[in-house]
Scaffold this motif. Structure first.
Motif, PDB file in Angstrom:
ATOM      1  N   VAL A  20     -56.355 -18.656   8.921  1.00  0.00           N
ATOM      2  CA  VAL A  20     -55.630 -19.124  10.107  1.00  0.00           C
ATOM      3  C   VAL A  20     -54.694 -18.036  10.621  1.00  0.00           C
ATOM      4  O   VAL A  20     -54.582 -17.816  11.834  1.00  0.00           O
ATOM      5  CB  VAL A  20     -54.855 -20.413   9.777  1.00  0.00           C
ATOM      6  CG1 VAL A  20     -53.960 -20.810  10.941  1.00  0.00           C
ATOM      7  CG2 VAL A  20     -55.820 -21.551   9.459  1.00  0.00           C
ATOM      8  N   ARG A  21     -54.010 -17.336   9.708  1.00  0.00           N
ATOM      9  CA  ARG A  21     -53.081 -16.291  10.139  1.00  0.00           C
ATOM     10  C   ARG A  21     -53.811 -15.159  10.859  1.00  0.00           C
ATOM     11  O   ARG A  21     -53.329 -14.650  11.879  1.00  0.00           O
ATOM     12  CB  ARG A  21     -52.321 -15.754   8.932  1.00  0.00           C
ATOM     13  CG  ARG A  21     -51.274 -16.722   8.412  1.00  0.00           C
ATOM     14  CD  ARG A  21     -50.725 -16.323   7.058  1.00  0.00           C
ATOM     15  NE  ARG A  21     -50.013 -17.458   6.470  1.00  0.00           N
ATOM     16  CZ  ARG A  21     -49.854 -17.645   5.164  1.00  0.00           C
ATOM     17  NH1 ARG A  21     -50.371 -16.780   4.307  1.00  0.00           N
ATOM     18  NH2 ARG A  21     -49.193 -18.691   4.724  1.00  0.00           N
ATOM     19  N   SER A  22     -54.968 -14.795  10.351  1.00  0.00           N
ATOM     20  CA  SER A  22     -55.724 -13.727  11.016  1.00  0.00           C
ATOM     21  C   SER A  22     -56.226 -14.184  12.386  1.00  0.00           C
ATOM     22  O   SER A  22     -56.174 -13.414  13.362  1.00  0.00           O
ATOM     23  CB  SER A  22     -56.896 -13.283  10.140  1.00  0.00           C
ATOM     24  OG  SER A  22     -57.837 -14.340   9.989  1.00  0.00           O
ATOM     25  N   LEU A  23     -56.685 -15.433  12.475  1.00  0.00           N
ATOM     26  CA  LEU A  23     -57.148 -15.946  13.772  1.00  0.00           C
ATOM     27  C   LEU A  23     -55.989 -16.097  14.753  1.00  0.00           C
ATOM     28  O   LEU A  23     -56.145 -15.851  15.957  1.00  0.00           O
ATOM     29  CB  LEU A  23     -57.852 -17.296  13.572  1.00  0.00           C
ATOM     30  CG  LEU A  23     -59.206 -17.253  12.844  1.00  0.00           C
ATOM     31  CD1 LEU A  23     -59.701 -18.667  12.551  1.00  0.00           C
ATOM     32  CD2 LEU A  23     -60.241 -16.497  13.677  1.00  0.00           C
ATOM     33  N   HIS A  72     -52.099 -24.529  16.814  1.00  0.00           N
ATOM     34  CA  HIS A  72     -51.459 -24.903  15.551  1.00  0.00           C
ATOM     35  C   HIS A  72     -51.802 -26.340  15.157  1.00  0.00           C
ATOM     36  O   HIS A  72     -52.055 -26.628  13.976  1.00  0.00           O
ATOM     37  CB  HIS A  72     -49.939 -24.754  15.680  1.00  0.00           C
ATOM     38  CG  HIS A  72     -49.500 -23.339  15.830  1.00  0.00           C
ATOM     39  ND1 HIS A  72     -48.327 -22.979  16.475  1.00  0.00           N
ATOM     40  CD2 HIS A  72     -50.086 -22.166  15.444  1.00  0.00           C
ATOM     41  CE1 HIS A  72     -48.206 -21.657  16.462  1.00  0.00           C
ATOM     42  NE2 HIS A  72     -49.262 -21.146  15.847  1.00  0.00           N
ATOM     43  N   THR A  73     -51.833 -27.236  16.141  1.00  0.00           N
ATOM     44  CA  THR A  73     -52.128 -28.642  15.849  1.00  0.00           C
ATOM     45  C   THR A  73     -53.559 -28.796  15.346  1.00  0.00           C
ATOM     46  O   THR A  73     -53.825 -29.547  14.404  1.00  0.00           O
ATOM     47  CB  THR A  73     -51.910 -29.508  17.107  1.00  0.00           C
ATOM     48  OG1 THR A  73     -50.556 -29.372  17.535  1.00  0.00           O
ATOM     49  CG2 THR A  73     -52.199 -30.976  16.809  1.00  0.00           C
ATOM     50  N   ALA A  74     -54.490 -28.075  15.978  1.00  0.00           N
ATOM     51  CA  ALA A  74     -55.891 -28.165  15.547  1.00  0.00           C
ATOM     52  C   ALA A  74     -56.035 -27.733  14.096  1.00  0.00           C
ATOM     53  O   ALA A  74     -56.716 -28.401  13.295  1.00  0.00           O
ATOM     54  CB  ALA A  74     -56.773 -27.310  16.450  1.00  0.00           C
ATOM     55  N   TYR A  75     -55.385 -26.642  13.729  1.00  0.00           N
ATOM     56  CA  TYR A  75     -55.539 -26.168  12.352  1.00  0.00           C
ATOM     57  C   TYR A  75     -54.724 -26.994  11.361  1.00  0.00           C
ATOM     58  O   TYR A  75     -55.097 -27.090  10.188  1.00  0.00           O
ATOM     59  CB  TYR A  75     -55.197 -24.682  12.255  1.00  0.00           C
ATOM     60  CG  TYR A  75     -56.422 -23.845  12.506  1.00  0.00           C
ATOM     61  CD1 TYR A  75     -57.478 -23.846  11.600  1.00  0.00           C
ATOM     62  CD2 TYR A  75     -56.553 -23.094  13.663  1.00  0.00           C
ATOM     63  CE1 TYR A  75     -58.622 -23.116  11.832  1.00  0.00           C
ATOM     64  CE2 TYR A  75     -57.701 -22.351  13.910  1.00  0.00           C
ATOM     65  CZ  TYR A  75     -58.730 -22.374  12.985  1.00  0.00           C
ATOM     66  OH  TYR A  75     -59.882 -21.657  13.226  1.00  0.00           O
ATOM     67  N   HIS A 131     -45.220 -20.688   8.995  1.00  0.00           N
ATOM     68  CA  HIS A 131     -46.645 -20.937   8.801  1.00  0.00           C
ATOM     69  C   HIS A 131     -46.838 -22.403   8.449  1.00  0.00           C
ATOM     70  O   HIS A 131     -45.956 -23.037   7.859  1.00  0.00           O
ATOM     71  CB  HIS A 131     -47.209 -20.050   7.687  1.00  0.00           C
ATOM     72  CG  HIS A 131     -46.983 -18.583   7.909  1.00  0.00           C
ATOM     73  ND1 HIS A 131     -47.367 -17.932   9.063  1.00  0.00           N
ATOM     74  CD2 HIS A 131     -46.401 -17.638   7.116  1.00  0.00           C
ATOM     75  CE1 HIS A 131     -47.035 -16.653   8.979  1.00  0.00           C
ATOM     76  NE2 HIS A 131     -46.444 -16.446   7.810  1.00  0.00           N
ATOM     77  N   PHE A 132     -48.025 -22.952   8.774  1.00  0.00           N
ATOM     78  CA  PHE A 132     -48.202 -24.392   8.595  1.00  0.00           C
ATOM     79  C   PHE A 132     -48.191 -24.810   7.123  1.00  0.00           C
ATOM     80  O   PHE A 132     -47.956 -25.967   6.812  1.00  0.00           O
ATOM     81  CB  PHE A 132     -49.483 -24.881   9.301  1.00  0.00           C
ATOM     82  CG  PHE A 132     -50.763 -24.527   8.587  1.00  0.00           C
ATOM     83  CD1 PHE A 132     -51.290 -25.374   7.628  1.00  0.00           C
ATOM     84  CD2 PHE A 132     -51.445 -23.370   8.888  1.00  0.00           C
ATOM     85  CE1 PHE A 132     -52.475 -25.061   6.990  1.00  0.00           C
ATOM     86  CE2 PHE A 132     -52.630 -23.054   8.253  1.00  0.00           C
ATOM     87  CZ  PHE A 132     -53.149 -23.895   7.293  1.00  0.00           C
TER      88      PHE A 132
END
Length: 726
Positions: free
Chosen positions: A328-331, A349-352, A688-689
């Motif tokens: 996620v961080r790379s994307l 952010h919500t999607a992930y 981060h999430f």
């Protein structure tokens, strides 16, 4: 080697065997069931006659009522029938003792008792409902004939318990001993097949291939399976110690399946909103992570998930889950190069966040499924059972309807002194009880009346033109067998189940001879007229007195669905997720069944369920996040963001209790205010999430906002001008 003759080649051919196995799994099961009904009925009748029970037909009728294709269902239904019979007999003896000299008071008290039992049958479904049904109509069926001879009421109750016990024992014995079809095997098969269907559903959704109609139909199927598997789980404990040792894991598995369907629905709805709003670059930024999961699930799509497959799934999901934060961080770094807006970043952010929660729940589900291979396991510890939800007004309406029918027919009997009036009243009590737990009691009662009329015509021929010419029990069985086979076949077809039930039960009631057979055409015709009239009155009452498949109940169930959001906001947090999931699905399952033939009503109810599950689940996640926050000034109760969330909760309560344009506008303003307060709050952890509580809170708030503005939601009817203002 000499080739086989053509007939033998056909006999050994693969096509023939495949066709035979297909028949054995479908119609073959039905004919095995019919054979077992025949055998159990004749064994029961023979024993009842040999033991000289007063009414052998009662024991035989018990067979027709409790026999099911699967032995676990027979055990469960027999258990509740026995308890209901004991309760009904005890109440009957009490009422006879109190009101033997006053028929009016007896009938009034009996009507109240039958009404309460019928309401209980509508409230507690599955086989528990059957216990209430039996408690109600046993009191009527034993008590009304005993009014003429109150001194024999106690022995009448004892004989009925013995007759029913004999029918239960024979049914259970035949069902379990001869070609048994177990509920536990059906449950294992359903569990194994369900995940393969769900995995295919998920991969299609992640790749954007699912259509709206197919998406809704699949959700209806998953809801029905969740409710049905809970019923199967409660049955398997009666027949299989192997499944009984896994009862906690089975309950947990069903709860976790409901959770993963809700998680995926939330993610799917968000993706569909992004696709419909032409946010292509946001969808493109999210797509790589979705593609990885879709490829992982491809190996499990459309196939049964055995315990060994579940273990492989656990391993694959563990690796995917561990690598997801870095992915996620790379994307996100790539996505931010395009300088997205704040709203687009929230969408990303919500999607992930939803994807991570879905994978986490999917991982838990796979672990529980894999644990079924072990005799004992730590995941057996589960104290969040399936919580059914029934509208109290629907239950009360069933009770009022039953009490009214008994008062009217009992009064007619007393006023006219019709000799068959007692038969009409007690048959009405049985019919109203048996039809109370069905979605359409009017249809069920009318079908039973048709089956009874057919039984009367056949019974008249057999009773007065065939029985006097036969001798011995074997010939009696030969004469009864065609009727039993035909009735059992009808009960195996859902669309004709009421006709088959009426034929089997009431043909036996009026036409199966006792040890001392009395040939009285006058009484025979009168009794059957009384039976049919009693059922037709039940059908008319079901159509006139608060019918459960009418608009008033759909409205009530829709309101109950909306009130589940209130429950998510105010309910006790422990076990709230499982309870919320099961209550919401159970309500939708009931409403969907009652609205058969009304596709628009079903569609509206289903869409209310989607928005309720989305908003309610997000609220529960917000409450869980706040419950585990570390001690820090940024997370204090007095912080503006926490106050804003409480204000948002109150506005959502108003919106879902009374949907309107003004309440929707207030709700959206409250959600936007809560998002802005969270964004303005600094916290001491990386953003981060997987490390930031406020990032997760902001994602859930954003998801609530998009759910309220979803163009497919029923709230769109109140959204004119609101979205622009928001």
């Amino acid at each position: 080697m000499t080739p086989l003759p053509t007939p033998l080649r056909w006999l050994y051919s693969l096509e023939w065997r495949r066709g035979f196995y297909d028949w054995a799994r479908s119609d073959g099961v039905t004919w095995v069931y019919i054979f077992k009904v025949l055998l159990a009925a004749f064994l029961t009748l023979w024993l009842a006659m040999r033991l000289e029970l007063p009414q052998p037909r009662t024991a035989m009728i018990t067979v027709f009522i409790v026999m099911q294709p699967q032995s676990g269902h027979v055990l469960a239904k027999s258990f509740y029938r026995f308890l209901g019979t004991l309760a009904g007999s005890a109440v009957m003896v009490l009422l006879i003792a109190l009101f033997a000299q006053n028929t009016e008071l007896f009938l009034g008290s009996l009507a109240i008792w039958v009404g309460l039992c019928t309401a209980g049958a509508a409230r507690y479904r599955n086989f528990r409902a059957y216990g209430f049904v039996l408690a109600g109509y046993t009191a009527a069926m034993v008590g009304l004939p005993a009014l003429a001879h109150p001194d024999g009421a106690f022995m009448a109750a004892v004989w009925r318990v013995l007759e029913i016990s004999l029918g239960i024992i024979c049914s259970t014995l035949i069902s379990a001993a001869i070609l048994p079809q177990t509920a536990s095997a059906a449950m294992r098969n359903a569990l194994y097949q369900r995940f393969g269907v769900f995995a295919l559903f998920v991969t299609d959704g992640l790749r954007g291939r699912s259509q709206r109609e197919a998406f809704e139909a699949s959700n209806v199927r998953f809801i029905a399976e969740a409710v049905g598997l809970e019923g199967l789980r409660s049955v398997t404990v009666f027949e299989d110690p192997h499944m009984r040792r896994r009862n906690g894991r089975l309950s947990r598995l069903n709860s976790e399946f409901m959770s993963i369907t809700t998680r995926f629905n939330a993610l799917h709805q968000l993706l569909e909103r992004l696709r419909s709003s032409e946010a292509d670059h946001v969808v493109a930024a999210i797509k790589p992570g979705l593609q990885d999961l879709a490829e992982l699930l491809d190996g499990f799509s459309g196939r049964a998930l055995t315990n060994a497959d579940a273990a492989r799934l656990v391993t694959a999901l563990t690796a995917y889950k561990e690598g997801l934060p870095a992915r996620v961080r790379s994307l996100r770094a790539i996505f931010q190069e395009s300088e997205p807006s704040d709203a687009e970043q929230l969408d990303f952010h919500t999607a992930y966040e939803l994807l991570y929660r879905f994978v986490d729940d999917l991982h838990s589900y796979a672990q529980t499924h894999a644990s079924l291979a072990d005799h004992s396991h730590a995941r057996e510890q589960w104290d969040e059972p399936f919580t059914p939800q029934t509208n109290w007004m629907a239950s009360a309406a069933s009770g009022i309807r039953a009490a009214f029918i008994l008062v009217v027919l009992g009064s007619y009997w007393v006023a006219t002194a019709w000799p068959s009036g007692a038969t009409m009243t007690l048959i009405a009590a049985a019919t109203v009880g048996l039809s109370a737990a069905t979605p359409n009691p009017k249809r069920m009662a009318f079908q039973m009346a048709c089956g009874t009329l057919l039984g009367a015509l056949i019974g008249f021929v057999e009773m007065f033109f065939i029985f006097p010419w036969i001798d011995g029990f074997p010939l009696l069985c030969v004469m009864l067998a065609p009727v039993i086979v035909f009735g059992s076949f009808l009960t195996s077809r859902p669309q004709y189940a009421g006709v088959g039930l009426g034929l089997l039960i009431f043909f036996s009631t009026g036409s199966v001879p006792d040890n001392l057979t009395v040939y009285n055409p006058y009484t025979f015709i009168n009794d059957y007229i009384a039976m049919v009239l009693g059922m037709l009155v039940c059908a008319a009452a079901g159509a006139i007195i608060l019918p459960p498949n009418s608009r008033w109940l759909w409205r009530r169930l829709e309101q109950d669905l909306r009130e589940q959001v209130v429950y998510a906001i105010s309910g006790k947090l422990k076990g709230l997720g499982s309870s919320f999931e099961s209550r919401t699905r159970d309500l939708l399952h009931q409403a969907y069944g009652l609205a058969v033939g009304q596709p628009q009503v079903q569609r509206d109810l289903l869409r209310w369920m989607f928005v309720v599950l989305e908003v309610g689940h997000a609220i529960i996640e917000l409450r869980k996040e706040q419950a585990i926050l570390p001690v820090h000034p940024a997370y204090a109760e007095s912080q503006p963001w926490r106050q804003a969330i409480r204000v948002m909760g109150r506005s959502l309560v108003r919106l879902f209790l009374q949907p309107s344009q003004s309440n929707l506008e207030r709700g959206l303003i409250a959600v936007d205010h809560a998002i802005s307060r969270v964004q303005a709050t600094d916290e001491p952890f990386a953003p981060h999430f997987d490390t930031s509580a406020l990032r997760r809170v902001k994602s859930y708030l954003h998801f609530i906002r998009t759910s309220l503005l979803d163009p497919q939601s029923p709230l769109t009817a109140y959204a004119k001008g609101v979205e622009h203002a928001a």
